[in-house]
Design an enzyme around this catalytic site. Structure first.
Site, mmCIF file in Angstrom:
data_model
loop_
_atom_site.group_PDB
_atom_site.id
_atom_site.type_symbol
_atom_site.label_atom_id
_atom_site.label_comp_id
_atom_site.label_asym_id
_atom_site.label_seq_id
_atom_site.Cartn_x
_atom_site.Cartn_y
_atom_site.Cartn_z
ATOM 1 N N LYS A 51 0.641 -0.352 -17.720
ATOM 2 C CA LYS A 51 0.870 0.824 -18.564
ATOM 3 C C LYS A 51 0.228 0.639 -19.934
ATOM 4 O O LYS A 51 -0.331 1.579 -20.500
ATOM 5 C CB LYS A 51 2.370 1.102 -18.693
ATOM 6 C CG LYS A 51 2.986 1.605 -17.397
ATOM 7 C CD LYS A 51 4.489 1.737 -17.501
ATOM 8 C CE LYS A 51 5.072 2.192 -16.170
ATOM 9 N NZ LYS A 51 6.538 2.254 -16.201
ATOM 10 N N HIS A 91 17.338 -8.875 -18.597
ATOM 11 C CA HIS A 91 18.124 -8.479 -17.420
ATOM 12 C C HIS A 91 19.524 -8.066 -17.868
ATOM 13 O O HIS A 91 20.087 -8.687 -18.762
ATOM 14 C CB HIS A 91 18.248 -9.641 -16.440
ATOM 15 C CG HIS A 91 16.949 -10.209 -16.012
ATOM 16 N ND1 HIS A 91 16.307 -11.214 -16.704
ATOM 17 C CD2 HIS A 91 16.147 -9.910 -14.974
ATOM 18 C CE1 HIS A 91 15.173 -11.511 -16.099
ATOM 19 N NE2 HIS A 91 15.050 -10.736 -15.044
#
Length: 104
Positions: A51, A91
């Site tokens: 991206k 996470h």
């Protein structure tokens, strides 16, 4: 240039259960990331990198190496020699997120 990606772990595990992991991860990544949570973070980092550069390339053209302290480092030959790519992976629960910043 900046890219970010979020991975939902149950979906990631389902998708990669039947795929050849060697098409997405180099052997070194597989040896450093033995849990699906950790691999999802690496996957998110690769997506974030694509991206940031504005195009998707071969999955194996970018990889994540961890320092002995466990800090992820993004490695690739797809950016100019004078450019630096930084990555952060996190996470939480069922999610892994990664952000990549490349200096111009």
């Amino acid at each position: 240039m900046v890219g970010i990606d979020l991975v939902y772990l149950p979906e990631f595990e389902k998708k990669f259960k039947n795929l050849n992991l060697e098409k997405v991860f180099i052997p070194f990544e597989l040896s450093q990331n033995v849990t699906s949570e950790s691999l999802a973070g690496v996957f998110a980092a690769k997506e974030a990198f694509f991206k940031a550069i504005g195009k998707k390339e071969d999955w194996l053209s970018v990889w994540i190496e961890k320092t002995k302290e466990g800090k992820p480092q993004l490695k690739t030959l797809l950016i100019k020699v004078n450019q630096k790519a930084k990555v952060s992976i996190s996470h939480a629960g069922d999610y892994a997120v990664a952000i990549v910043m490349i200096n111009d």
